[in-house]
Design a protein around this motif. Sequence first.
Motif, PDB file in Angstrom:
ATOM      1  N   ARG A 207       0.888  -1.203  -0.066  1.00  0.00           N
ATOM      2  CA  ARG A 207       0.027  -0.130   0.092  1.00  0.00           C
ATOM      3  C   ARG A 207       0.834   1.238  -0.029  1.00  0.00           C
ATOM      4  O   ARG A 207       1.732   1.435   0.776  1.00  0.00           O
ATOM      5  CB  ARG A 207      -0.936   0.112   1.279  1.00  0.00           C
ATOM      6  N   MET A 208       0.491   2.121  -0.764  1.00  0.00           N
ATOM      7  CA  MET A 208       1.213   3.378  -0.934  1.00  0.00           C
ATOM      8  C   MET A 208       0.125   4.711  -0.683  1.00  0.00           C
ATOM      9  O   MET A 208      -0.888   4.339  -1.385  1.00  0.00           O
ATOM     10  CB  MET A 208       2.177   3.612  -2.121  1.00  0.00           C
ATOM     11  N   VAL A 209       0.763   5.697  -0.110  1.00  0.00           N
ATOM     12  CA  VAL A 209      -0.210   6.970  -0.203  1.00  0.00           C
ATOM     13  C   VAL A 209       0.867   8.362  -0.562  1.00  0.00           C
ATOM     14  O   VAL A 209       1.995   7.951  -0.068  1.00  0.00           O
ATOM     15  CB  VAL A 209      -0.538   7.314   1.262  1.00  0.00           C
ATOM     16  N   TYR A 210       0.663   8.907  -1.284  1.00  0.00           N
ATOM     17  CA  TYR A 210       1.374  10.271  -1.683  1.00  0.00           C
ATOM     18  C   TYR A 210       0.655  11.443  -1.354  1.00  0.00           C
ATOM     19  O   TYR A 210      -0.583  11.738  -1.524  1.00  0.00           O
ATOM     20  CB  TYR A 210       1.673  10.159  -3.132  1.00  0.00           C
ATOM     21  N   LYS A 211       1.212  12.240  -0.338  1.00  0.00           N
ATOM     22  CA  LYS A 211       0.854  13.439   0.002  1.00  0.00           C
ATOM     23  C   LYS A 211       1.805  14.333   0.396  1.00  0.00           C
ATOM     24  O   LYS A 211       2.782  14.054   1.131  1.00  0.00           O
ATOM     25  CB  LYS A 211       0.118  13.296   1.439  1.00  0.00           C
ATOM     26  N   ASP A 212       1.882  15.721  -0.116  1.00  0.00           N
ATOM     27  CA  ASP A 212       2.609  16.859   0.220  1.00  0.00           C
ATOM     28  C   ASP A 212       3.964  16.415  -0.130  1.00  0.00           C
ATOM     29  O   ASP A 212       4.997  16.605   0.431  1.00  0.00           O
ATOM     30  CB  ASP A 212       2.657  17.096   1.794  1.00  0.00           C
ATOM     31  N   HIS A 213       4.154  16.016  -1.390  1.00  0.00           N
ATOM     32  CA  HIS A 213       5.408  15.222  -1.988  1.00  0.00           C
ATOM     33  C   HIS A 213       6.186  14.235  -0.883  1.00  0.00           C
ATOM     34  O   HIS A 213       7.567  14.254  -1.247  1.00  0.00           O
ATOM     35  CB  HIS A 213       6.384  16.708  -2.032  1.00  0.00           C
ATOM     36  N   LYS A 214       5.503  13.610  -0.208  1.00  0.00           N
ATOM     37  CA  LYS A 214       6.124  12.544   0.475  1.00  0.00           C
ATOM     38  C   LYS A 214       5.164  11.283  -0.086  1.00  0.00           C
ATOM     39  O   LYS A 214       3.988  11.308  -0.124  1.00  0.00           O
ATOM     40  CB  LYS A 214       5.913  12.673   1.862  1.00  0.00           C
ATOM     41  N   LEU A 215       6.133  10.129   0.007  1.00  0.00           N
ATOM     42  CA  LEU A 215       5.706   8.829  -0.329  1.00  0.00           C
ATOM     43  C   LEU A 215       5.466   7.942   0.752  1.00  0.00           C
ATOM     44  O   LEU A 215       6.475   7.774   1.746  1.00  0.00           O
ATOM     45  CB  LEU A 215       6.346   8.382  -1.517  1.00  0.00           C
TER      46      LEU A 215
END
Length: 368
Positions: A207-215
Amino acid sequence: MEKKHNPNSHTSHSWSDLPHDLLNLVLERLSFANFQRAKSVCSSWYSASRQSVPNNQIHWLILFPEDNNNNNNNNSCTLFNPDEKDRLYKTQDLGEEFAKSECRATYGSWLLMQDPLFTLYILNLITNERINLLPVELLWEGYELGVSSRKGRMKSRGGYVRSPVFWIDEKTKDYVVLWGLRDWCVFYSKKEDTCWNQIPQTPDCSRMVYKDHKLYFLGYFGSFKIFDLSGDNPQQIFDWSVWVDHFSLRGRDVCATTLVVTLTGKVLKVEKMRDKSFKVFEVYSSRRRIHSLGDESILLDQGITVPANDTDGFSRNSIYFSNCYKKHTKDMFIFNLETHKTEPLHTFDSSSFQFSRAQWFVPSFTHR
């Protein structure tokens, strides 16, 4: 002395003559649907709308058409606004290729699509603008060779794009797309790249989440890492181990584990139970269970939380999720962390249209 009304006076009381500063204050407070209606009032309001971006941006639901070759309407989607439960909107015709493709992720009004040949592209749901991505065929061939050398043979290519996420700048169209290639590693590509790039030490992507230029990366066996992608190359800034209870273990109640990043940047581990209930933990302390989200709700498929105050279409302290074993939108639910009750999201009139599944997205206010 009483003033007489001058019939030749040019003082206007027309709504179209309101000062733009005042109009902007009004437009910034409107929802997406009301904003679209307001800018159609007259040319003056339309002109003011080009300088405004509403603050009240909530997630909508895309209802994708049923896969039916005899249906001429499966080139478009139906949109559901939680704030207007009795109204549905229809998109423009998005083309035959769209009807044959699968939406893997959303960002704003942009969709990350995958066609039957595993080609990836980005499509704007509102404007129909399309961005073609680099081919992945060579990556797959390299993976097949590696697997065949270790295991002797290779099965179907189905499901090899794991947990894809992306980000795109609405103005410059700069973007980054990331996805896991089965048990190999995570690949990413930015706007000016000429090939897919590897992020080392990211095997078995779950599972991955990308938010505010962070992975935020969670491996299948519990490896949790954070990468900063604000620079030219990804930089690992955090490494942790998280307990993951896999649904394949017999006798366990957990059927899925996912990551969620809150509005404040807190990372949560969410366990979905077989009875459609949930347990929420802090990632940095897997044993610390969270019993309240406050004035936020979780959109589980997106891996994020959104503001919720029970008046803008979202119920506070709740988890919005879909049934992972079935595709139909009628199998989408809301779980309340306080009452521990699970209820259907909404009952749609299936007699008027057929749909297969749904994804959350945020309608963007593109000025053209």
